[in-house]
Design an enzyme around this catalytic site. Sequence first.
Site, PDB file in Angstrom:
ATOM      1  N   ASP A  91      69.503  33.228  49.868  1.00 20.31           N
ATOM      2  CA  ASP A  91      69.910  34.346  50.720  1.00 20.31           C
ATOM      3  C   ASP A  91      71.433  34.435  50.859  1.00 20.31           C
ATOM      4  OD1 ASP A  91      69.681  31.852  52.183  1.00 20.31           O
ATOM      5  OD2 ASP A  91      70.239  33.011  53.958  1.00 20.31           O
ATOM      6  N   GLU A  92      71.927  35.671  51.128  1.00 19.47           N
ATOM      7  CA  GLU A  92      73.310  35.907  51.532  1.00 19.47           C
ATOM      8  C   GLU A  92      74.319  35.234  50.610  1.00 19.47           C
ATOM      9  OE1 GLU A  92      72.775  36.665  56.263  1.00 19.47           O
ATOM     10  OE2 GLU A  92      72.961  34.572  55.627  1.00 19.47           O
TER      11      GLU A  92
END
Length: 500
Positions: A305-306
């Site tokens: 993620d991210e």
Amino acid sequence: MLTLNRVIPMLAAVTPGEGLFALTAAARITVTPETPELLAIGGRLAELLRPATGFALPLTAGSPQVPGDIHLAITDADPALGSEGYALTIAADGITLTAHRPAGLFYGAQTVRQLLPAAIEQQSVQPGPWEIPAGTIRDAPRFAWRGAMLDVARHFFSVLDVQRYIDLLAAYKLNRLHLHLADDQGWRIEIKSWPNLAHHGGSSQVGGGRGGYYTQAEYAALVRYALDRHIVIVPEIDMPGHTNAALAAYPELNGDGIAPPRYTGTEVGFSSLCTEKELTYRFLDDVLRELAALTPGPYLHIGGDEAAATPEPAYIRFIERVQAIVAQHDKQMIGWEEVAKATLRPEAVVQFWTPRPEGYALACAAAQDGAQVILSPATKTYLDMQYDPTTPLGQHWAGYVETQAAYNWDPTTFIPGLPAANILGVESPLWTETAETFDDLAFLAFPRLAGHAEIGWSPAEGRWWEDYRVRLAAHGPRWDALGVNFYRSPQAPWTADPKK
Ligand code: IFG
């Protein structure tokens, strides 16, 4: 008043009967067949019922049956119950709990616990009586994946705290605990081939506290503790982003050979492994090999993620290489929705979390590759979201999430275009940027997690807020008895009477 309609998650099918069952000092818990696994399940039920009743509740083989006993039996007479369902008959002369597999007996035992008055949760002898109205129950889960995630990276939580969380998950028939073991602020699992990951990477946390980590022996004990409660632990090492703790532990992992300082803030998206360095993949192979050896379950979660600090083409190549490493260690890769930018193997699992078009598109792309999807929409399941603007803990980047909003949704209609066949289930992440103690965890998790447990287990038909909120209110005295620091949402008519 005594009723069978008091269980969370809501029972699939209930037929009230005549009269009631009374648990007395003469009661025994009997099992058929008398195997170690069934004796353990019977024993765990006895452990739950002995403190408040003061009854001996001896464990014994299942014959001959004596009136007043609680009888647990595996039968292949009812394969329709699947691997986690059970049938429960409550009669004046005894309780009979049958299942096709032991997990079903474990979940039926949680139902017996909840059918007894709230005072059963007290740890000292209570006056009773210990009565359950007669009736028959057939119950089985809707989704296979009924999970909670605990972020032990932002703030570290002890083995005892995690075990206490596991106890609460099991009481509501959840069967997956995803441990977020590594992030920018902390590395929480000993890796013997890279010892500084835990020694240095585990030595701080958000706010600068001393953090901590699990030795491999402690982690193995947690895995065992969870499995004994029919919960599979899913370890996550987040990558290529959310990796400052690892980069701070080993200068050679950094592009310039210089280790960044430990990070104790709460920003995200600033760190990245060096996806173009071969050392990075030797490092990850070592980490994932040791983690796989500690993981009897089939899943390794690699985060994903991210990854704002990783160029997208490099990110995609990275995910595809890591996916192959996970497969080499005979595990299935789970990743947050962004991993669906890469081409996924059909056994991959994608965890949806962004309730916006880009998140929906990634979840559907995953399904196109044949992957299964776990639903963790931040606007419904993120337990670190504040209940309302006055909530002292948590964040609100996804909005405020009160108890009713957390409950009022369905996984099969939430993501436009995602086939129901690709929905593995639901999971409630508890990120701990703002949570430091077990009481903080309890306040954010309860009551919302009980509602998520119902979404994961109960049929969609007949599941509705006006019925649920009354059942929920009767769990207040149970949580008080268990010392659970839950949020008394104004949306539920909390009862005070432990006799109920
Ligand atoms: N997003 C980040 C988490 C955490 C969260 C807090 C995901 C998948 C915000 N990633 O949610 O690390 O910071 O609500």
